[in-house]
Every structure is written in C-alpha cells, then in structure tokens.
Motif scaffolding. Structure first.
Motif, PDB file in Angstrom:
ATOM      1  N   LEU A 133      42.731  44.650  32.669  1.00 39.38           N
ATOM      2  CA  LEU A 133      41.448  44.250  32.564  1.00 39.38           C
ATOM      3  C   LEU A 133      39.960  44.018  30.746  1.00 39.38           C
ATOM      4  CD1 LEU A 133      39.125  44.881  35.925  1.00 39.38           C
ATOM      5  CD2 LEU A 133      39.551  42.256  34.808  1.00 39.38           C
ATOM      6  N   LEU A 223      32.549  43.607  31.749  1.00 39.37           N
ATOM      7  CA  LEU A 223      33.379  43.156  31.979  1.00 39.37           C
ATOM      8  C   LEU A 223      32.387  41.777  33.499  1.00 39.37           C
ATOM      9  CD1 LEU A 223      36.174  45.624  32.178  1.00 39.37           C
ATOM     10  CD2 LEU A 223      36.018  43.606  31.312  1.00 39.37           C
ATOM     11  N   ALA A 227      37.319  37.655  35.940  1.00 33.40           N
ATOM     12  CA  ALA A 227      37.757  37.709  34.979  1.00 33.40           C
ATOM     13  C   ALA A 227      39.059  39.359  36.101  1.00 33.40           C
ATOM     14  CB  ALA A 227      37.614  39.465  34.083  1.00 33.40           C
ATOM     15  N   LEU A 228      38.763  39.698  36.674  1.00 32.13           N
ATOM     16  CA  LEU A 228      39.191  39.677  37.675  1.00 32.13           C
ATOM     17  C   LEU A 228      40.193  38.964  38.914  1.00 32.13           C
ATOM     18  CD1 LEU A 228      40.406  41.774  39.702  1.00 32.13           C
ATOM     19  CD2 LEU A 228      38.460  42.650  41.185  1.00 32.13           C
TER      20      LEU A 228
END
Length: 273
Positions: A133, A223, A227-228
């Motif tokens: 990440l 984050l 994105a995960l």
C-alpha cells in the motif's frame, strides 16, 4: 568521505550486525561513522567502540536529540542517517551517495527488503499488505535510512524535537527533490507480533499528527480503502491478507484515539521489534 550518523538506544543486540554490514567492504577513511548511544542501560557504546567508530555517549534520551549530536560532530557531506537495527551494505551506501550527483536530487533512500523471519502468521500478512500500500509514496519514510546532500541537509536540519524524524525529512522535499535508489537496499526487520506492530502504528500516527500541527502534512494524503481493493483485484494480496490488515487497522485507530496526542518518548528497545 561520507558521514554516517547512527542514533542508538539500548541497541547492544543489533548494533554489531549493523556496523559489520556497513563497514564490511569500506575503504580506509571512506566513511566517518558516528554512533550516539543515548540514555542506554546496556553495552551499546562498547559494541560501537569495538568496531572502531566514533562514539558520542549522552545520558539524555530522544532520537532527535541523538541525531543532532551526531550531526554536529560530522566532518563532511553527504550524510547518511541510519537506524541501529537496519542493515545497509557498503555498496548500498555508495549507490546512495552517487544518486545525489543527479541534477536536483537533495535526498534519497534505498529500497527496503523486509525480513519477516520469526514474525507471527498475522503479522506477516499485515506487513505484506502495508508494504504494497505505501510503496508508491514511501521514499524517505519507513526504510530506516535516508541520505542528504549539503543543500538537502540545510533544508532538514537541525531537527526539531519530533517523534518522526524520517517523516520530517521526507516532508522537507518535493517529489522531484527526493528519490528511491533501486540499486540500494536496506534490510528492515518489522514488528514480529501484532501487539508490537500496534505500538509502532500508534506512535507513527502520533508522529504524523505532530508534523501536521507543525505545518507539514503528508503531501501524499491518506491511504484509501480503494487502494486495498485494487491490490485484491490484481491478486497482489489475498482476501485473507486484506482481512487481517483491516482488523489490525481498526485496532490501530481505536488505540490511537484512546491515547490522543499524549507525548511519547522515543524508544527503539528490543521489546518493540
């Protein structure tokens, strides 16, 4: 000559490995290494002296304080700031120093290689996801070493009394002024247990809040869960990895809120690894 500053608080167990790797292929007078044992209750200073490096022992704790002491004693540029539990080879230092000759580059760092030997099953999965990440935006943060040119040093030093020195340095430069050097590598041994990982994460969040309050917010932003999701879609991580990461992330945020903005003294003792 390249100056290298290593702050060390009770690092007897790991400092020898750090120095042996660093000096293994170094030419005479190539590196000026300054180790700063601070508030140590073990044999950190003795281990440093056994390797023939300069030692500045201080009874006062605090990583930023130790970095300033070591920095004041340095004789030349560029300057490498290295954590005592990190392995950085002679060749990697040379590659990092060479990168500062590129036009406009004021700061650089190596690519981290995570040594997960001995980590718990969940901790390994959490580290695997976290690494993927943050890899695109990490640069000077979280790799245990950063290197500054003379002009870069003037931008970041003297360090204020902060929790996150690498965060401060990272945020002192624009993306065009800092770079990752693919040919250089640092060996990083992250927390072996979830409990130790959470202690580090709480401290990291406190450090980020402190930097933001000082007018240095993270330029890359936070984050996002998307994105995960992208990592899962690309099969870079498994759904089980993601579930472990999210569970620990929730605990991380709960603990951070509970702790608030309380001051935390710098510690790198073995119990947090």
């Amino acid at each position: 000559m390249t100056s290298i500053v290593i702050p060390a608080h009770n690092e007897e167990a790991v400092l020898g490995r750090c120095l042996s790797t660093l000096l293994a292929d170094a030419d005479e007078d190539e590196f000026d290494v300054v180790v700063v044992p601070n508030a140590c209750t073990d044999n950190t200073a003795a281990v440093a002296r056994q390797h023939g490096v300069r030692v500045i022992d201080t009874p006062h704790g605090g990583k930023a304080h130790a970095l300033r002491l070591g920095d004041d004693a340095c004789r030349d540029f560029p300057r490498v700031y290295l954590d005592a539990d990190i392995e950085l080879s002679t060749r990697s230092v040379r590659e990092l120093v060479a990168a500062l000759d590129r036009p406009g580059i004021l700061a650089c760092a190596p690519v981290p290689r995570w040594d997960l030997a001995g980590a718990s099953w969940i901790a390994k999965r959490v580290h695997r996801v976290h690494d993927r990440l943050i890899a695109p935006s990490r640069v000077l943060s979280g790799v245990g070493v950063y290197v500054l040119s003379k002009d870069g040093h003037a931008r970041a030093f003297p360090l204020p009394d902060i929790i996150s020195d690498d965060g401060w340095v990272h945020r002192s430069f624009t993306p065009l002024e800092r770079t990752v050097v693919p040919s250089a590598e640092s060996v990083v041994r992250p927390a072996r247990t979830v409990r130790a990982h959470l202690r580090r994460r709480v401290r990291l969040r406190q450090g980020n809040r402190q930097l933001a309050a000082m007018g240095r917010p993270a330029p890359e932003g936070q984050l996002r869960l998307s994105a995960l999701g992208s990592l899962i879609t690309r099969r870079s991580v498994s759904p089980v990895d993601a579930a472990c990461y999210l569970t620990v992330l929730v605990l991380d945020r709960i603990l951070t809120r509970a702790k608030g903005n309380a001051d935390v003294q710098w510690s790198a003792d073995a119990s947090t690894r």
